[in-house]
Design a protein around this motif. Structure first.
Motif, PDB file in Angstrom:
ATOM      1  N   ILE A  87       0.843  -1.201   0.000  1.00 17.06           N
ATOM      2  CA  ILE A  87       0.000   0.000   0.000  1.00 17.06           C
ATOM      3  C   ILE A  87       0.877   1.250   0.000  1.00 17.06           C
ATOM      4  CG2 ILE A  87      -1.605   1.358   1.420  1.00 17.06           C
ATOM      5  CD1 ILE A  87      -2.917  -1.292   2.228  1.00 17.06           C
ATOM      6  N   SER A  88       1.943   1.236   0.800  1.00 19.45           N
ATOM      7  CA  SER A  88       2.858   2.382   0.849  1.00 19.45           C
ATOM      8  C   SER A  88       3.496   2.630  -0.516  1.00 19.45           C
ATOM      9  CB  SER A  88       3.932   2.131   1.902  1.00 19.45           C
ATOM     10  OG  SER A  88       4.897   3.145   1.871  1.00 19.45           O
ATOM     11  N   ASP A  89       3.925   1.554  -1.182  1.00 20.15           N
ATOM     12  CA  ASP A  89       4.517   1.706  -2.519  1.00 20.15           C
ATOM     13  C   ASP A  89       3.505   2.268  -3.507  1.00 20.15           C
ATOM     14  OD1 ASP A  89       6.850   0.666  -1.498  1.00 20.15           O
ATOM     15  OD2 ASP A  89       6.536  -1.362  -2.304  1.00 20.15           O
ATOM     16  N   GLU A  90       2.275   1.789  -3.430  1.00 19.47           N
ATOM     17  CA  GLU A  90       1.227   2.259  -4.339  1.00 19.47           C
ATOM     18  C   GLU A  90       0.919   3.737  -4.097  1.00 19.47           C
ATOM     19  OE1 GLU A  90      -1.261   1.374  -7.555  1.00 19.47           O
ATOM     20  OE2 GLU A  90       0.203   0.091  -6.581  1.00 19.47           O
ATOM     21  N   VAL A  91       0.875   4.141  -2.831  1.00 17.19           N
ATOM     22  CA  VAL A  91       0.610   5.542  -2.495  1.00 17.19           C
ATOM     23  C   VAL A  91       1.735   6.432  -3.021  1.00 17.19           C
ATOM     24  CG1 VAL A  91       0.500   7.163  -0.547  1.00 17.19           C
ATOM     25  CG2 VAL A  91      -0.888   5.100  -0.520  1.00 17.19           C
ATOM     26  N   TYR A  93       3.679   5.838  -5.604  1.00 16.94           N
ATOM     27  CA  TYR A  93       3.542   5.888  -7.063  1.00 16.94           C
ATOM     28  C   TYR A  93       2.457   6.886  -7.471  1.00 16.94           C
ATOM     29  CZ  TYR A  93       2.135   4.463 -11.740  1.00 16.94           C
ATOM     30  OH  TYR A  93       1.783   4.468 -13.060  1.00 16.94           O
ATOM     31  N   HIS A  94       1.317   6.817  -6.801  1.00 12.79           N
ATOM     32  CA  HIS A  94       0.204   7.709  -7.151  1.00 12.79           C
ATOM     33  C   HIS A  94       0.530   9.167  -6.809  1.00 12.79           C
ATOM     34  CE1 HIS A  94      -2.741   4.877  -8.623  1.00 12.79           C
ATOM     35  NE2 HIS A  94      -2.405   4.053  -7.649  1.00 12.79           N
ATOM     36  N   ASN A  95       1.258   9.406  -5.725  1.00 14.42           N
ATOM     37  CA  ASN A  95       1.653  10.782  -5.393  1.00 14.42           C
ATOM     38  C   ASN A  95       2.551  11.365  -6.468  1.00 14.42           C
ATOM     39  OD1 ASN A  95       0.193  11.092  -3.043  1.00 14.42           O
ATOM     40  ND2 ASN A  95       1.850  10.367  -1.734  1.00 14.42           N
ATOM     41  N   MET A  97       2.603  10.453  -9.619  1.00 15.15           N
ATOM     42  CA  MET A  97       1.764  10.657 -10.796  1.00 15.15           C
ATOM     43  C   MET A  97       0.938  11.936 -10.647  1.00 15.15           C
ATOM     44  SD  MET A  97      -0.874   8.032 -12.710  1.00 15.15           S
ATOM     45  CE  MET A  97      -1.837   7.743 -11.260  1.00 15.15           C
ATOM     46  N   LEU A  98       0.399  12.194  -9.471  1.00 13.28           N
ATOM     47  CA  LEU A  98      -0.383  13.408  -9.239  1.00 13.28           C
ATOM     48  C   LEU A  98       0.477  14.663  -9.353  1.00 13.28           C
ATOM     49  CD1 LEU A  98      -2.716  12.308  -6.316  1.00 13.28           C
ATOM     50  CD2 LEU A  98      -3.385  12.854  -8.654  1.00 13.28           C
ATOM     51  N   GLU A  99       1.718  14.586  -8.911  1.00 12.09           N
ATOM     52  CA  GLU A  99       2.615  15.733  -9.051  1.00 12.09           C
ATOM     53  C   GLU A  99       2.878  16.033 -10.524  1.00 12.09           C
ATOM     54  OE1 GLU A  99       6.148  14.932  -6.794  1.00 12.09           O
ATOM     55  OE2 GLU A  99       5.077  14.959  -4.888  1.00 12.09           O
ATOM     56  N   ARG A 100       3.085  14.972 -11.339  1.00 12.05           N
ATOM     57  CA  ARG A 100       3.294  15.186 -12.772  1.00 12.05           C
ATOM     58  C   ARG A 100       2.043  15.778 -13.416  1.00 12.05           C
ATOM     59  NH1 ARG A 100       5.618   9.802 -12.721  1.00 12.05           N
ATOM     60  NH2 ARG A 100       3.658   9.119 -13.633  1.00 12.05           N
ATOM     61  N   MET A 101       0.874  15.287 -13.032  1.00 10.11           N
ATOM     62  CA  MET A 101      -0.376  15.820 -13.587  1.00 10.11           C
ATOM     63  C   MET A 101      -0.560  17.279 -13.192  1.00 10.11           C
ATOM     64  SD  MET A 101      -3.044  12.643 -13.142  1.00 10.11           S
ATOM     65  CE  MET A 101      -4.442  13.658 -13.467  1.00 10.11           C
ATOM     66  N   GLY A 102      -0.192  17.629 -11.960  1.00  4.27           N
ATOM     67  CA  GLY A 102      -0.300  19.016 -11.519  1.00  4.27           C
ATOM     68  C   GLY A 102       0.571  19.929 -12.368  1.00  4.27           C
ATOM     69  N   GLY A 103       1.785  19.467 -12.684  1.00  6.48           N
ATOM     70  CA  GLY A 103       2.662  20.257 -13.553  1.00  6.48           C
ATOM     71  C   GLY A 103       2.090  20.412 -14.945  1.00  6.48           C
ATOM     72  N   THR A 104       1.493  19.345 -15.474  1.00  8.32           N
ATOM     73  CA  THR A 104       0.879  19.396 -16.802  1.00  8.32           C
ATOM     74  C   THR A 104      -0.291  20.376 -16.818  1.00  8.32           C
ATOM     75  OG1 THR A 104       1.513  17.100 -17.176  1.00  8.32           O
ATOM     76  CG2 THR A 104      -0.196  17.993 -18.611  1.00  8.32           C
ATOM     77  N   PHE A 105      -1.121  20.341 -15.790  1.00  5.12           N
ATOM     78  CA  PHE A 105      -2.256  21.254 -15.728  1.00  5.12           C
ATOM     79  C   PHE A 105      -1.800  22.705 -15.571  1.00  5.12           C
ATOM     80  CE2 PHE A 105      -4.942  17.505 -14.556  1.00  5.12           C
ATOM     81  CZ  PHE A 105      -5.829  17.631 -15.601  1.00  5.12           C
ATOM     82  N   ASP A 106      -0.719  22.918 -14.838  1.00  9.60           N
ATOM     83  CA  ASP A 106      -0.199  24.279 -14.703  1.00  9.60           C
ATOM     84  C   ASP A 106       0.255  24.825 -16.048  1.00  9.60           C
ATOM     85  OD1 ASP A 106      -0.701  24.349 -12.008  1.00  9.60           O
ATOM     86  OD2 ASP A 106       1.358  23.802 -11.417  1.00  9.60           O
ATOM     87  N   SER A 107       0.941  23.986 -16.837  1.00 10.25           N
ATOM     88  CA  SER A 107       1.388  24.469 -18.147  1.00 10.25           C
ATOM     89  C   SER A 107       0.194  24.694 -19.076  1.00 10.25           C
ATOM     90  CB  SER A 107       2.380  23.486 -18.775  1.00 10.25           C
ATOM     91  OG  SER A 107       1.766  22.256 -19.058  1.00 10.25           O
ATOM     92  N   ALA A 108      -0.827  23.826 -19.010  1.00  9.81           N
ATOM     93  CA  ALA A 108      -2.025  24.027 -19.827  1.00  9.81           C
ATOM     94  C   ALA A 108      -2.748  25.304 -19.412  1.00  9.81           C
ATOM     95  CB  ALA A 108      -2.957  22.824 -19.698  1.00  9.81           C
ATOM     96  N   GLN A 109      -2.794  25.580 -18.128  1.00 10.99           N
ATOM     97  CA  GLN A 109      -3.434  26.807 -17.650  1.00 10.99           C
ATOM     98  C   GLN A 109      -2.698  28.028 -18.178  1.00 10.99           C
ATOM     99  OE1 GLN A 109      -3.455  27.238 -13.418  1.00 10.99           O
ATOM    100  NE2 GLN A 109      -4.804  29.021 -13.460  1.00 10.99           N
ATOM    101  N   GLY A 110      -1.365  27.956 -18.202  1.00  9.52           N
ATOM    102  CA  GLY A 110      -0.587  29.069 -18.741  1.00  9.52           C
ATOM    103  C   GLY A 110      -0.890  29.305 -20.209  1.00  9.52           C
ATOM    104  N   LEU A 111      -1.006  28.234 -20.997  1.00  9.06           N
ATOM    105  CA  LEU A 111      -1.333  28.374 -22.417  1.00  9.06           C
ATOM    106  C   LEU A 111      -2.726  28.969 -22.617  1.00  9.06           C
ATOM    107  CD1 LEU A 111       0.079  25.021 -23.864  1.00  9.06           C
ATOM    108  CD2 LEU A 111       0.936  27.321 -24.302  1.00  9.06           C
ATOM    109  N   LEU A 112      -3.695  28.483 -21.861  1.00  6.70           N
ATOM    110  CA  LEU A 112      -5.066  28.983 -22.003  1.00  6.70           C
ATOM    111  C   LEU A 112      -5.183  30.441 -21.569  1.00  6.70           C
ATOM    112  CD1 LEU A 112      -7.240  25.970 -20.847  1.00  6.70           C
ATOM    113  CD2 LEU A 112      -7.015  26.889 -23.151  1.00  6.70           C
ATOM    114  N   SER A 113      -4.494  30.806 -20.510  1.00 11.91           N
ATOM    115  CA  SER A 113      -4.584  32.203 -20.074  1.00 11.91           C
ATOM    116  C   SER A 113      -3.940  33.125 -21.111  1.00 11.91           C
ATOM    117  CB  SER A 113      -3.937  32.386 -18.703  1.00 11.91           C
ATOM    118  OG  SER A 113      -2.549  32.111 -18.762  1.00 11.91           O
TER     119      SER A 113
END
Length: 152
Positions: A87-91, A93-95, A97-113
């Motif tokens: 469970i610790s390993d899975e958590v 991994y998911h953390n 992945m969420l950090e990478r997604m947050g970075g992707t959304f930040d760059s998309a937000q910059g493009l849209l703005s």
């Protein structure tokens, strides 16, 4: 009689009960493992027929059963530890992945703005508003024409 004398007398009576050394050691081990639960069970009155060595075979059987159950508990604890590690390993991994997604959304937000700023500049300019209305009218006409064409 003083209370100290009574306590000593009670302790000597308790010590007069003949208990094999391995049973006393096992009781001590159980009290370390299970805490007060083992002490409460040890304070219970012995059953009839258990004194004078008549129930020694039954005690050995109970000890074997207890040891088997303790071994079973050890196995279950090991399994629970493995599950907790997974469970610790899975958590982790998911953390990541969420950090990478947050970075992707930040760059998309910059493009849209940036796109919205350019669109607002075009609309607010003197000639851009007229072109925007032409674009909107064309899109509405285009979608209405597609609807009429494929409706049949």
């Amino acid at each position: 009689m003083s209370s100290e004398f009574r306590m000593r007398q009670q302790q000597s009576v308790k010590n007069d009960v003949s208990v094999p050394a391995n049973v006393a050691t096992n009781r001590a081990n159980r009290s370390l493992l299970f805490g007060n639960m083992a002490q409460n069970q040890a304070q219970q009155q012995p059953r009839p027929g258990m004194s004078n060595g008549v129930g020694a075979y039954e005690l050995e059987g109970l000890e074997r059963d207890n040891n088997a159950q303790i071994d079973g508990l050890g196995d279950k604890v090991g399994q629970m530890k493995d599950v907790a590690i997974q469970i610790s390993d899975e958590v982790d991994y998911h953390n990541k992945m969420l950090e990478r997604m947050g970075g992707t959304f930040d760059s998309a937000q910059g493009l849209l703005s940036g796109t919205m700023e350019r669109l607002n500049d075009m609309v607010n300019s003197g000639n851009g508003g007229k072109h925007m209305w032409y674009l909107i009218a064309f899109l509405v006409f285009f979608f209405v024409a597609l609807y009429m064409l494929f409706r049949r």
